[in-house]
Scaffold this motif. Structure first.
Motif, PDB file in Angstrom:
ATOM      1  N   SER A  92       0.824  -1.211   0.000  1.00 33.56           N
ATOM      2  CA  SER A  92       0.000   0.000   0.000  1.00 33.56           C
ATOM      3  C   SER A  92       0.856   1.258   0.000  1.00 33.56           C
ATOM      4  N   GLU A  93       1.935   1.248   0.784  1.00 33.66           N
ATOM      5  CA  GLU A  93       2.782   2.440   0.861  1.00 33.66           C
ATOM      6  C   GLU A  93       3.427   2.747  -0.489  1.00 33.66           C
ATOM      7  N   LEU A  94       3.848   1.719  -1.206  1.00 34.17           N
ATOM      8  CA  LEU A  94       4.454   1.954  -2.519  1.00 34.17           C
ATOM      9  C   LEU A  94       3.444   2.537  -3.492  1.00 34.17           C
ATOM     10  N   PHE A  95       2.206   2.025  -3.487  1.00 31.70           N
ATOM     11  CA  PHE A  95       1.187   2.548  -4.394  1.00 31.70           C
ATOM     12  C   PHE A  95       0.809   3.986  -4.041  1.00 31.70           C
ATOM     13  N   ARG A  96       0.880   4.358  -2.761  1.00 28.97           N
ATOM     14  CA  ARG A  96       0.535   5.721  -2.353  1.00 28.97           C
ATOM     15  C   ARG A  96       1.623   6.727  -2.698  1.00 28.97           C
ATOM     16  N   SER A  97       2.867   6.296  -2.731  1.00 28.74           N
ATOM     17  CA  SER A  97       3.981   7.238  -2.873  1.00 28.74           C
ATOM     18  C   SER A  97       4.647   7.226  -4.239  1.00 28.74           C
ATOM     19  N   LEU A  98       4.402   6.192  -5.052  1.00 26.19           N
ATOM     20  CA  LEU A  98       5.041   6.093  -6.361  1.00 26.19           C
ATOM     21  C   LEU A  98       4.001   5.916  -7.449  1.00 26.19           C
ATOM     22  N   SER A  99       4.427   6.145  -8.678  1.00 27.69           N
ATOM     23  CA  SER A  99       3.559   5.810  -9.803  1.00 27.69           C
ATOM     24  C   SER A  99       3.360   4.302  -9.841  1.00 27.69           C
ATOM     25  N   LEU A 100       2.375   3.843 -10.614  1.00 32.14           N
ATOM     26  CA  LEU A 100       2.110   2.404 -10.668  1.00 32.14           C
ATOM     27  C   LEU A 100       3.331   1.639 -11.165  1.00 32.14           C
ATOM     28  N   ALA A 101       3.983   2.142 -12.203  1.00 35.18           N
ATOM     29  CA  ALA A 101       5.179   1.460 -12.718  1.00 35.18           C
ATOM     30  C   ALA A 101       6.298   1.490 -11.688  1.00 35.18           C
ATOM     31  N   GLY A 102       6.474   2.613 -11.003  1.00 37.17           N
ATOM     32  CA  GLY A 102       7.512   2.694  -9.986  1.00 37.17           C
ATOM     33  C   GLY A 102       7.254   1.746  -8.832  1.00 37.17           C
ATOM     34  N   ALA A 103       5.984   1.593  -8.430  1.00 39.31           N
ATOM     35  CA  ALA A 103       5.655   0.665  -7.354  1.00 39.31           C
ATOM     36  C   ALA A 103       5.957  -0.770  -7.767  1.00 39.31           C
ATOM     37  N   PHE A 104       5.647  -1.136  -8.999  1.00 33.92           N
ATOM     38  CA  PHE A 104       5.892  -2.507  -9.443  1.00 33.92           C
ATOM     39  C   PHE A 104       7.377  -2.775  -9.640  1.00 33.92           C
ATOM     40  N   ARG A 105       8.150  -1.757  -9.971  1.00 30.64           N
ATOM     41  CA  ARG A 105       9.595  -1.987 -10.067  1.00 30.64           C
ATOM     42  C   ARG A 105      10.166  -2.370  -8.705  1.00 30.64           C
ATOM     43  N   ALA A 106       9.606  -1.790  -7.653  1.00 31.57           N
ATOM     44  CA  ALA A 106      10.044  -2.152  -6.305  1.00 31.57           C
ATOM     45  C   ALA A 106       9.454  -3.490  -5.864  1.00 31.57           C
ATOM     46  N   LEU A 107       8.202  -3.755  -6.237  1.00 32.31           N
ATOM     47  CA  LEU A 107       7.541  -4.977  -5.789  1.00 32.31           C
ATOM     48  C   LEU A 107       8.120  -6.234  -6.441  1.00 32.31           C
ATOM     49  N   ARG A 108       8.590  -6.130  -7.672  1.00 29.30           N
ATOM     50  CA  ARG A 108       9.047  -7.344  -8.351  1.00 29.30           C
ATOM     51  C   ARG A 108      10.396  -7.831  -7.838  1.00 29.30           C
ATOM     52  N   ASN A 109      11.048  -7.029  -7.007  1.00 34.62           N
ATOM     53  CA  ASN A 109      12.290  -7.461  -6.365  1.00 34.62           C
ATOM     54  C   ASN A 109      11.931  -7.968  -4.972  1.00 34.62           C
ATOM     55  N   PRO A 110      11.857  -9.274  -4.728  1.00 31.63           N
ATOM     56  CA  PRO A 110      11.391  -9.795  -3.434  1.00 31.63           C
ATOM     57  C   PRO A 110      12.258  -9.390  -2.272  1.00 31.63           C
ATOM     58  N   ARG A 111      13.498  -8.925  -2.518  1.00 37.53           N
ATOM     59  CA  ARG A 111      14.348  -8.508  -1.418  1.00 37.53           C
ATOM     60  C   ARG A 111      13.851  -7.221  -0.766  1.00 37.53           C
ATOM     61  N   ASN A 112      12.953  -6.468  -1.475  1.00 38.04           N
ATOM     62  CA  ASN A 112      12.429  -5.231  -0.918  1.00 38.04           C
ATOM     63  C   ASN A 112      11.271  -5.475   0.031  1.00 38.04           C
ATOM     64  N   LEU A 113      10.770  -6.733   0.114  1.00 40.55           N
ATOM     65  CA  LEU A 113       9.556  -7.010   0.849  1.00 40.55           C
ATOM     66  C   LEU A 113       9.831  -8.001   1.971  1.00 40.55           C
ATOM     67  N   PRO A 114       8.985  -7.981   3.024  1.00 40.49           N
ATOM     68  CA  PRO A 114       9.137  -8.954   4.096  1.00 40.49           C
ATOM     69  C   PRO A 114       8.587 -10.302   3.670  1.00 40.49           C
ATOM     70  N   GLU A 115       8.671 -11.281   4.577  1.00 45.20           N
ATOM     71  CA  GLU A 115       8.134 -12.610   4.288  1.00 45.20           C
ATOM     72  C   GLU A 115       6.633 -12.531   4.045  1.00 45.20           C
ATOM     73  N   SER A 116       6.102 -13.382   3.144  1.00 39.39           N
ATOM     74  CA  SER A 116       4.677 -13.403   2.849  1.00 39.39           C
ATOM     75  C   SER A 116       3.920 -13.861   4.075  1.00 39.39           C
TER      76      SER A 116
END
Length: 295
Positions: free
Chosen positions: A266-290
């Protein structure tokens, strides 16, 4: 060619493109800031000239009144001075034309251009997103006295009539500025969705759903998880409450089972463009465990 070297060259090209976009955004920001500063200076100068002319006018009226009172006192008759003559309509029209020319010069750096014609004045709104120029919209006024709209290409869901009732004919500058913000935010939201579908089609599940104003968007997506081969699915709903902004105000991201996604989504979608948020999301090292239940 070595696959590792290819990947390195690809990353270097992305870094260069990102740096170029950042530089273009900085130039656009500086141009807008200079235009705003110029507008403020011209407003102060206009206000100063108006006040000085008003002071001169009042002083002359005071002098004339004193002379008339003195003459009336000598003659024993007190005459009431007449009201000043109303302004000449031609002078008022010429003043409005000069004001419109000043507006055109001020807005030129912000994406708004204007032209005079034999029947009135027309404005063009040139929208952009991340340094790329997109759509242009036209608006033509048929005369200067009340700024009545003759024709336009503004989308029907933009509140053009409401803005006209609110700002015209007294505040043309504010009208043009807010209308341009509406148009630019709408085009930016639409362009973000286009970039998302074009650049991240392998992550989007199905077809995203949106309304005509692109201020309500929902879609499903999969991204790489922490575990190799894991691609958890999420459902996102983005609501843009402020029509003048291109970033969402309300973001809800859940799993198909209704479990809330990690807050980073949610924070990425609020602060970045959609493409920018997905560039961060597709790198699993940027995210915590599911969270439990995501598969």
């Amino acid at each position: 060619m070595d696959p590792g070297k290819k990947e390195q060259e690809k990353d270097e090209k992305k870094d260069f493109s990102h740096g170029l976009l950042a530089h273009l955004e900085w130039l656009e920001f500086r141009a807008r800031r200079e235009a705003v500063d110029q507008e403020k200076r011209e407003r102060r100068e206009e206000r100063r000239e108006f006040l000085l002319s008003k002071i001169r006018e009042l002083r002359e009226r005071r002098h004339r009144l004193r002379e008339k009172l003195g003459e009336a006192g000598k003659a024993g008759i007190l005459r009431v001075p007449k009201d000043p003559d109303p302004p000449d309509p031609r002078e008022v029209l010429e003043w409005k034309i000069r004001s419109c020319r000043d507006l055109i010069r001020i807005f030129r750096l912000t994406g708004i251009s204007g032209n005079f014609s034999h029947s009135g004045i027309s404005f063009s709104f040139h929208t952009s997103f991340e340094g790329s120029f997109l759509d242009s919209f036209q608006l033509e006024f048929q005369e200067f006295r009340h700024f009545r709209i003759r024709r336009h290409s503004i989308p029907p869901f933009i509140p053009l009539e409401l803005l006209c009732r609110r700002f015209l004919p007294r505040n043309l500058r504010e009208f043009l500025g807010i209308l341009f913000q509406h148009l630019n935010a709408f085009v930016a939201r639409r362009e973000q969705l286009r970039q998302l579908q074009e650049e991240f089609s392998e992550f989007i599940q199905g077809i995203p759903s949106q309304n005509s104003l692109f201020n309500l968007l929902s879609f499903r997506y999969r991204i790489p998880g922490k575990i190799p081969g894991e691609f958890p699915e999420f459902r996102a709903r983005l609501l843009y409450r402020d029509p003048l902004r291109s970033l969402p105000s309300d973001v809800t991201v859940t799993t198909p089972a209704g479990i809330a996604a990690p807050p980073e989504h949610s924070e990425l979608f609020r602060s970045l463009s959609l493409a920018g948020a997905f560039r961060a999301l597709r790198n699993p090292r940027n995210l915590p465990e599911s969270p439990a239940g995501i598969g």
